[in-house]
Design a protein around this motif. Structure first.
Motif, mmCIF file in Angstrom:
data_model
loop_
_atom_site.group_PDB
_atom_site.id
_atom_site.type_symbol
_atom_site.label_atom_id
_atom_site.label_comp_id
_atom_site.label_asym_id
_atom_site.label_seq_id
_atom_site.Cartn_x
_atom_site.Cartn_y
_atom_site.Cartn_z
ATOM 1 N N SER A 112 56.832 102.408 95.361
ATOM 2 C CA SER A 112 57.578 101.529 94.463
ATOM 3 C C SER A 112 58.911 101.128 95.081
ATOM 4 C CB SER A 112 57.816 102.225 93.112
ATOM 5 O OG SER A 112 56.602 102.456 92.444
ATOM 6 N N GLY A 113 59.586 102.091 95.717
ATOM 7 C CA GLY A 113 60.857 101.782 96.368
ATOM 8 C C GLY A 113 60.699 100.772 97.490
ATOM 9 N N ILE A 114 59.692 100.976 98.343
ATOM 10 C CA ILE A 114 59.451 100.051 99.458
ATOM 11 C C ILE A 114 59.083 98.663 98.932
ATOM 12 C CG2 ILE A 114 57.907 99.554 101.401
ATOM 13 C CD1 ILE A 114 57.698 102.640 101.768
ATOM 14 N N GLY A 115 58.211 98.622 97.907
ATOM 15 C CA GLY A 115 57.757 97.341 97.373
ATOM 16 C C GLY A 115 58.860 96.543 96.710
ATOM 17 N N THR A 116 59.672 97.199 95.876
ATOM 18 C CA THR A 116 60.749 96.472 95.198
ATOM 19 C C THR A 116 61.843 96.050 96.190
ATOM 20 O OG1 THR A 116 61.630 98.654 94.549
ATOM 21 C CG2 THR A 116 60.428 97.413 92.886
ATOM 22 N N ALA A 117 62.100 96.869 97.199
ATOM 23 C CA ALA A 117 63.070 96.463 98.222
ATOM 24 C C ALA A 117 62.577 95.216 98.965
ATOM 25 C CB ALA A 117 63.307 97.604 99.212
ATOM 26 N N ALA A 118 61.288 95.185 99.324
ATOM 27 C CA ALA A 118 60.729 94.033 100.027
ATOM 28 C C ALA A 118 60.741 92.787 99.141
ATOM 29 C CB ALA A 118 59.302 94.344 100.484
ATOM 30 N N PHE A 119 60.403 92.951 97.860
ATOM 31 C CA PHE A 119 60.438 91.797 96.948
ATOM 32 C C PHE A 119 61.865 91.293 96.798
ATOM 33 C CE2 PHE A 119 59.905 89.126 93.327
ATOM 34 C CZ PHE A 119 58.555 88.824 93.238
ATOM 35 N N GLY A 120 62.833 92.223 96.800
ATOM 36 C CA GLY A 120 64.230 91.815 96.738
ATOM 37 C C GLY A 120 64.647 90.992 97.946
ATOM 38 N N ASP A 152 63.102 77.662 103.498
ATOM 39 C CA ASP A 152 61.808 77.081 103.131
ATOM 40 C C ASP A 152 60.709 78.127 103.346
ATOM 41 O OD1 ASP A 152 59.665 75.532 102.549
ATOM 42 O OD2 ASP A 152 59.707 74.352 104.395
ATOM 43 N N LEU A 153 60.206 78.664 102.248
ATOM 44 C CA LEU A 153 59.165 79.695 102.307
ATOM 45 C C LEU A 153 57.845 79.171 101.743
ATOM 46 C CD1 LEU A 153 61.266 82.777 101.122
ATOM 47 C CD2 LEU A 153 60.553 82.245 103.454
ATOM 48 N N SER A 154 57.655 77.871 101.817
ATOM 49 C CA SER A 154 56.451 77.276 101.231
ATOM 50 C C SER A 154 55.173 77.809 101.874
ATOM 51 C CB SER A 154 56.498 75.749 101.360
ATOM 52 O OG SER A 154 56.657 75.367 102.722
ATOM 53 N N ALA A 155 55.251 78.225 103.148
ATOM 54 C CA ALA A 155 54.068 78.761 103.821
ATOM 55 C C ALA A 155 53.661 80.124 103.254
ATOM 56 C CB ALA A 155 54.335 78.888 105.319
ATOM 57 N N PHE A 156 54.609 80.804 102.582
ATOM 58 C CA PHE A 156 54.341 82.150 102.059
ATOM 59 C C PHE A 156 54.286 82.193 100.532
ATOM 60 C CE2 PHE A 156 56.845 82.436 105.972
ATOM 61 C CZ PHE A 156 55.991 83.181 106.781
ATOM 62 N N SER A 157 54.821 81.180 99.863
ATOM 63 C CA SER A 157 55.034 81.262 98.418
ATOM 64 C C SER A 157 53.747 81.324 97.612
ATOM 65 C CB SER A 157 55.879 80.072 97.940
ATOM 66 O OG SER A 157 55.229 78.849 98.228
ATOM 67 N N ALA A 158 52.629 80.883 98.200
ATOM 68 C CA ALA A 158 51.367 80.905 97.456
ATOM 69 C C ALA A 158 50.765 82.311 97.380
ATOM 70 C CB ALA A 158 50.363 79.940 98.091
ATOM 71 N N TRP A 159 51.145 83.190 98.346
ATOM 72 C CA TRP A 159 50.476 84.499 98.381
ATOM 73 C C TRP A 159 51.408 85.696 98.488
ATOM 74 C CZ3 TRP A 159 51.257 87.493 102.741
ATOM 75 C CH2 TRP A 159 51.773 86.832 103.870
ATOM 76 N N LEU A 160 52.568 85.542 99.157
ATOM 77 C CA LEU A 160 53.407 86.717 99.407
ATOM 78 C C LEU A 160 54.005 87.312 98.132
ATOM 79 C CD1 LEU A 160 54.468 88.685 101.451
ATOM 80 C CD2 LEU A 160 56.377 87.114 101.938
ATOM 81 N N PRO A 161 54.584 86.511 97.204
ATOM 82 C CA PRO A 161 55.137 87.140 95.989
ATOM 83 C C PRO A 161 54.096 87.911 95.187
ATOM 84 C CG PRO A 161 55.910 84.871 96.198
ATOM 85 C CD PRO A 161 54.848 85.062 97.233
ATOM 86 N N VAL A 162 52.904 87.329 95.014
ATOM 87 C CA VAL A 162 51.898 88.019 94.210
ATOM 88 C C VAL A 162 51.366 89.251 94.946
ATOM 89 C CG1 VAL A 162 49.890 86.671 95.017
ATOM 90 C CG2 VAL A 162 49.887 87.664 92.720
ATOM 91 N N CYS A 163 51.314 89.201 96.283
ATOM 92 C CA CYS A 163 50.879 90.383 97.049
ATOM 93 C C CYS A 163 51.899 91.515 96.934
ATOM 94 C CB CYS A 163 50.656 90.014 98.515
ATOM 95 S SG CYS A 163 49.162 89.056 98.801
ATOM 96 N N LEU A 164 53.182 91.184 97.053
ATOM 97 C CA LEU A 164 54.224 92.204 96.924
ATOM 98 C C LEU A 164 54.226 92.814 95.529
ATOM 99 C CD1 LEU A 164 57.212 90.504 98.823
ATOM 100 C CD2 LEU A 164 55.957 92.557 99.530
ATOM 101 N N MET A 165 54.151 91.950 94.510
ATOM 102 C CA MET A 165 54.158 92.470 93.138
ATOM 103 C C MET A 165 52.893 93.267 92.861
ATOM 104 S SD MET A 165 55.888 92.867 90.408
ATOM 105 C CE MET A 165 57.238 91.694 90.536
ATOM 106 N N SER A 166 51.766 92.838 93.419
ATOM 107 C CA SER A 166 50.520 93.595 93.242
ATOM 108 C C SER A 166 50.648 94.993 93.838
ATOM 109 C CB SER A 166 49.348 92.859 93.907
ATOM 110 O OG SER A 166 49.097 91.634 93.273
ATOM 111 N N PHE A 167 51.267 95.082 95.006
ATOM 112 C CA PHE A 167 51.471 96.393 95.635
ATOM 113 C C PHE A 167 52.361 97.273 94.761
ATOM 114 C CE2 PHE A 167 54.194 99.144 98.243
ATOM 115 C CZ PHE A 167 53.226 99.950 98.824
ATOM 116 N N ILE A 168 53.449 96.705 94.232
ATOM 117 C CA ILE A 168 54.367 97.476 93.391
ATOM 118 C C ILE A 168 53.645 98.003 92.154
ATOM 119 C CG2 ILE A 168 56.440 97.350 91.942
ATOM 120 C CD1 ILE A 168 57.426 95.121 93.894
ATOM 121 N N ILE A 169 52.922 97.116 91.483
ATOM 122 C CA ILE A 169 52.249 97.492 90.240
ATOM 123 C C ILE A 169 51.140 98.503 90.515
ATOM 124 C CG2 ILE A 169 50.859 96.626 88.326
ATOM 125 C CD1 ILE A 169 53.805 95.883 88.136
#
Length: 469
Positions: A345-353, A365-382
């Protein structure tokens, strides 16, 4: 091989009634999960003057109160259901949980102002606060020591399943249809609750020994005509141990009621400290606030996927995390899962931050990552949170507290949990608005690190511990 799964572990013949009763009792947690999941996709609609399904819309401050007032009901539910459970028994408390939950859907359906929604959320808190007191103790009492951790984890599994259903129905079903579809579930829950007896421990406390014997036979499946001698001996041994332990407790209680000394000794203070740290980990690692404000979080990091779609994906990941916990909790122990969960949880929330910082402050410009990276990070945290700090917390709390102070100390810890939840839900949207999502996530990461230190250094393994210690 797959079919052998249903002949082992919690699916073994002698444990199947315990499994079915646990699933019946946790139907209310599924219902509660729907009420929790309802908020996240609905909140952006209520904030919008154009999209609101009601005759009014709300502002950010009202939204923060709508998230937070559930914890006011939670504190009331913790203490009121603790009293009802100890005064009138587990079954009465289980029936009573359906009353405030049913009120939720009537309030949602007939809402004419924000105050109606506040009352509905308070009712949700009453249900949730009562559940966290009643169901872990009830399941802990009826479950065999070898499967207690897995059966108690069904509490979280059914709630997370309900949350995902809440995400789906709130995103795709018209507002006024949802209460009509859900309100029948608590009625089914009450009907199922009539089909199983009071736990034998409670009946022994009431000096109703014959009923206690029938109850234990029911839960151990020793009430049929073809009970083996080995099963009969195991039943008699368990009943004798249970009766002697509870009679000794009652004798100690008669001779000497609870005193300050019962709480201020080394073992009790350490157990209470562990309980408080577990409550802090459960709330301030961020997962509870994430679930309530998930759509807003994804909207703030400019994800290309629809925020409600991301939220539904997260709901499914919660279920996978809980299933992993059910598999591992009685195999590898509670402490290992908590260590892995706090660290992850600590690693995941730090990375999402870090990702949120790049979006908010640097405007990269993070458009190349915005479709998958936020949901992947949050999925890992949850996922990692549900493996340990969400699913295992209540199991450890019930097992770590000394039996003499368990009822009072559990209510105290869960009262603190509700207060922490109120603080988190009230401040989380305000922190996102004033400090930014990145700083909010880093606060959750710091909390995870502190909880990890305590778990590694101070927490004892409770796997297999007797409920009478």
């Amino acid at each position: 091989m797959f079919l052998n799964i249903f002949n082992s572990g919690i699916f073994q013949w002698q444990f199947r009634r315990q499994l079915l009763v646990s699933l019946s009792a946790t139907l209310i947690t599924f219902c509660h999960g729907i009420a929790l999941g309802w908020l996240s996709p609905m909140l952006p609609k209520l904030l919008s003057p154009d999209d609101t399904p009601l005759s009014f819309h709300i502002d950010v401050d009202q939204a923060s109160w709508l998230g937070a007032v559930i914890s006011i009901g939670g504190i009331s539910g913790n203490f009121s259901f603790s009293y009802v459970m100890n005064r009138f028994g587990r079954k009465v408390s289980i029936y009573a949980l359906a009353v405030p939950h049913t009120c939720i859907w009537f309030m949602f359906y007939f809402a004419q102002s924000i105050e109606w929604l506040y009352v509905a959320r308070v009712c949700a808190g009453l249900t949730g606060g009562g559940m966290f007191v009643v169901l872990p103790i009830f399941i802990g009492e009826i479950a065999d020591n070898s499967i207690r951790g897995r059966l108690c984890s069904f509490f979280t599994l059914t709630m997370n399943t309900g949350i995902m259903v809440g995400f789906v129905v709130s995103s795709h079903i018209p507002y006024h249809v949802i209460p009509c579809a859900v309100v029948g579930l608590p009625v089914l829950y009450v009907f199922l609750a009539t089909r199983f007896p009071e736990p034998p421990q409670q009946l022994i406390r009431w000096q109703r020994e014959e009923e206690a014997q029938r109850s234990l036979r029911f839960y151990r499946r020793c009430d049929g005509p073809n009970v083996s001698k080995e099963a009969e001996r195991a039943y008699q041994k368990q009943f004798d141990e249970m009766r002697l332990a509870i009679q000794q407790q009652n004798k100690d209680s008669d001779n000497k009621g609870l005193s300050v000394g019962d709480f201020f000794n080394k073992r009790s203070l350490k157990a209470l400290a562990t309980g408080l740290v577990l409550m802090i980990a459960n709330i301030f690692t961020g997962t509870f606030a994430f679930i309530n404000y998930m759509s807003n979080i994804f909207d703030q990091v400019n994800t290309q996927l629809d925020p409600n779609t991301n939220t539904i994906i997260i709901g499914a990941v919660q279920i996978l995390g809980t299933l992993a916990s059910i598999y591992a909790v009685d195999r590898y122990g509670r402490k290992l899962l908590l260590i892995v969960s706090c660290a992850g949880s600590g690693i995941g929330t730090a990375a999402f931050g870090v990702y949120a910082f790049y979006v908010e402050q640097l405007e990269v410009d993070l458009s190349a990552f915005s479709a998958w990276l936020p949901v992947c990070l949050m999925s890992f945290i949850i996922f990692i949170a549900n493996v340990g700090v969400i699913s295992v917390t209540m199991v450890v709390l019930v097992e770590v507290l000394p039996q003499r102070i368990r009822a009072v100390a559990t209510s105290f810890c869960l009262g603190c949990l509700s207060f922490f939840a109120f603080t988190s839900l009230k401040t989380f949207p305000l922190m996102m608005f004033h400090l930014g999502l990145a700083a909010t996530m880093w606060f959750c990461a710091a909390t995870s690190a502190l909880c990890l230190f305590y778990v590694v250094v101070c927490l004892e393994e409770t796997k297999g511990r007797s409920m009478y210690d």
